[in-house]
Design a protein around this motif. Sequence first.
Motif, short mmCIF file in Angstrom:
data_model
loop_
_atom_site.label_atom_id
_atom_site.label_comp_id
_atom_site.label_asym_id
_atom_site.label_seq_id
_atom_site.Cartn_x
_atom_site.Cartn_y
_atom_site.Cartn_z
N LEU B 183 -4.25 -11.67 7.39
CA LEU B 183 -4.66 -10.63 8.32
C LEU B 183 -5.38 -11.34 9.46
N GLN B 184 -4.90 -11.17 10.68
CA GLN B 184 -5.35 -12.01 11.79
C GLN B 184 -6.86 -11.91 12.04
N GLU B 185 -7.41 -10.70 11.95
CA GLU B 185 -8.84 -10.52 12.23
C GLU B 185 -9.71 -10.99 11.07
N GLU B 186 -9.38 -10.47 9.87
CA GLU B 186 -10.21 -10.71 8.69
C GLU B 186 -9.97 -12.08 8.07
N ARG B 187 -8.85 -12.70 8.36
CA ARG B 187 -8.39 -13.96 7.77
C ARG B 187 -8.22 -13.81 6.26
N ALA B 188 -7.87 -12.62 5.82
CA ALA B 188 -7.64 -12.37 4.39
C ALA B 188 -6.19 -12.69 4.07
N ARG B 189 -5.97 -13.37 2.94
CA ARG B 189 -4.60 -13.74 2.56
C ARG B 189 -3.95 -12.67 1.71
N GLY B 190 -2.64 -12.60 1.79
CA GLY B 190 -1.89 -11.66 0.96
C GLY B 190 -0.43 -12.03 0.95
N VAL B 191 0.36 -11.25 0.23
CA VAL B 191 1.81 -11.49 0.20
C VAL B 191 2.51 -10.22 0.66
N SER B 192 3.33 -10.36 1.69
CA SER B 192 4.07 -9.21 2.22
C SER B 192 5.41 -9.12 1.50
N LYS B 193 5.68 -7.94 0.91
CA LYS B 193 6.95 -7.73 0.21
C LYS B 193 7.66 -6.52 0.79
N GLY B 194 8.98 -6.54 0.76
CA GLY B 194 9.75 -5.42 1.29
C GLY B 194 9.51 -4.16 0.50
N ALA B 195 9.40 -3.02 1.20
CA ALA B 195 9.14 -1.77 0.50
C ALA B 195 10.23 -0.73 0.78
N SER B 196 10.63 -0.61 2.02
CA SER B 196 11.68 0.36 2.35
C SER B 196 12.34 -0.07 3.65
N VAL B 197 13.07 0.85 4.26
CA VAL B 197 13.85 0.51 5.45
C VAL B 197 13.00 -0.10 6.56
N ASP B 198 11.82 0.43 6.79
CA ASP B 198 11.03 -0.05 7.93
C ASP B 198 9.59 -0.33 7.54
N ARG B 199 9.37 -0.76 6.31
CA ARG B 199 8.01 -0.94 5.85
C ARG B 199 7.92 -2.12 4.89
N CYS B 200 6.75 -2.76 4.88
CA CYS B 200 6.48 -3.80 3.87
C CYS B 200 5.18 -3.44 3.16
N ARG B 201 5.04 -3.96 1.97
CA ARG B 201 3.82 -3.74 1.20
C ARG B 201 3.03 -5.04 1.22
N LEU B 202 1.73 -4.93 1.42
CA LEU B 202 0.90 -6.14 1.45
C LEU B 202 0.10 -6.22 0.15
N ASP B 203 0.46 -7.17 -0.69
CA ASP B 203 -0.17 -7.29 -2.01
C ASP B 203 -1.23 -8.38 -2.02
N TYR B 204 -2.09 -8.28 -3.03
CA TYR B 204 -3.10 -9.31 -3.33
C TYR B 204 -4.15 -9.50 -2.23
N VAL B 205 -4.47 -8.44 -1.52
CA VAL B 205 -5.59 -8.52 -0.56
C VAL B 205 -6.83 -7.97 -1.28
N LEU B 206 -7.84 -8.78 -1.39
CA LEU B 206 -9.04 -8.38 -2.16
C LEU B 206 -9.73 -7.18 -1.53
N ARG B 207 -10.38 -6.39 -2.39
CA ARG B 207 -11.06 -5.16 -1.94
C ARG B 207 -12.20 -5.44 -0.98
N LYS B 208 -12.76 -6.64 -1.07
CA LYS B 208 -13.95 -6.94 -0.26
C LYS B 208 -13.65 -6.98 1.24
N TYR B 209 -12.41 -7.17 1.60
CA TYR B 209 -12.07 -7.25 3.03
C TYR B 209 -11.95 -5.86 3.63
N ASP B 210 -12.48 -5.73 4.82
CA ASP B 210 -12.45 -4.45 5.52
C ASP B 210 -11.21 -4.41 6.43
N VAL B 211 -10.15 -3.90 5.88
CA VAL B 211 -8.88 -3.87 6.63
C VAL B 211 -8.73 -2.52 7.31
N SER B 212 -8.34 -2.55 8.58
CA SER B 212 -8.18 -1.28 9.31
C SER B 212 -6.73 -1.11 9.75
#
Lengths: 194, 278
Positions: B183-212
């Motif tokens: 995540l460019q602002e938070e510098r939190a790491r994760g793994v982006s996986k395909g979810a549907s036609v126009d969406r991806c799911r971002l996994d393994y981002v810790l709860r402590k990060y404030d993602v908006s």
Amino acid sequence: MTYGFHIIVGFALIILQTCFVPFAALPGDMYDLQLALMLYLVLFRPMRETIFAAVVIGAATDSMSSGPYGIYSMTYLLVLVSGAWILRFLQAGNRILLPVFVAQGVVIENLVLGGACLLPGSVVRPPADAMASLGEQVLWALLTGAFLVRGIRLLHRQWIRWMDALFPRETEREEGRALRPTFGLATGTGTRSA
Amino acid sequence: MVSKKTATVVGIGLLIAVNLMALSVSASRRYYFAGPANVAISFTGPFQEIAAHAIRFASDIWHHYFYIVSVARTNDRLEAALKGATQYQNQCMELALSNQRLRDLLNFKEGTPRSLLAAEVIGRDPSPWFKSITINKGLSEGIDRGAPVVMAGGVVGMVTDAANHYAKVLLIIDQNSAVDVLLQEERARGVSKGASVDRCRLDYVLRKYDVSVGDTVVSSGLDGVFPKGLRVGAVEKVMKRNAGVFQSIYIKPFVDFEKLEEVMVMLPLPEDLRNVGR
């Protein structure tokens, strides 16, 4: 010659599916158009032609997809078996049952795709909207499947006429087969509609 | 004697058994069936290319001639946008220069720029279950399996099969695709996986990060496929459950996969080619 027809139609359907259908941006997911060819063969052609097409077209479609290799060959072989089995009890080639016959092929294909996720050690995962996609595919199959099967049948008749004009002796035999087809496994039980 | 019917049934049974074995091996991705796949892609590729060009030609006629009325309006809008972009570019250049000076001061190692190869999309996956495209460049143009595919907007996917003049690209929206991201602002790491036609799911981002919502997601470079800093998408939805270590995030890719016509393939670095040769 008739095997050549199946391959040409199979590849034409692959191109239609991979180039034209995505561009058309149709509402919902379109079903696998190859199924129409497979079901046409199950309904109106001898079993050996159907097996040949299932293996060749299945292998070709497998290589065009990013899914696990063999998924389409497996689907077409199972569609062939299920189609032949259904024909033992129902005259699926008629106008009312033909769309349902194509739709059952779509369901089988999606079951095979789902089954690939359950194979031991499989890394394939189903999409989140798999059930919605199945519903859309079945709807498209019910709406257009019968027309596609009948279109392939008309095209094949025309092909036989052309081949008859070019190579009279060989296609006489083909035409004979086209007029009196067998149902492969369903020997002596089914009769062909028109 | 075995009857014809029995022979047919046995033959089909054998074919299904062989196919099931092949399927179980390829589903686990332990073995790669390169041979038959490449033959079929090479055979179908030219026809797909002709079809893609025909579609593009028809589409161009429609957009260039029938839509000409709206072109003047679009031109005005683009000119205004260009003025803003030029000003922004100047600011960026200033920042890049100052960044370079600071990097020099810190003795940062500069990443080697990779050359890009433009390719046209000539086909899509026949199944709605899988999301891939076929492009009109392949092994003979230097493209090999694992090459990252991008666009000006962001990451597109990765080459999974390559024939002589054609290649198959697995899109990041495919459910079997994964990209290591930040995540460019938070510098939190994760793994982006395909979810549907126009969406991806971002996994393994810790709860402590404030993602908006709206946060930009870029590639981390840690997956060894995509270089660091490529734009992937923007956060669309964030869900923090009461229990669990990670938060549930959905991202909308910057690339419009429905309108994908041309892509850029990142060619391997010379040192990667040397490793391949070993």
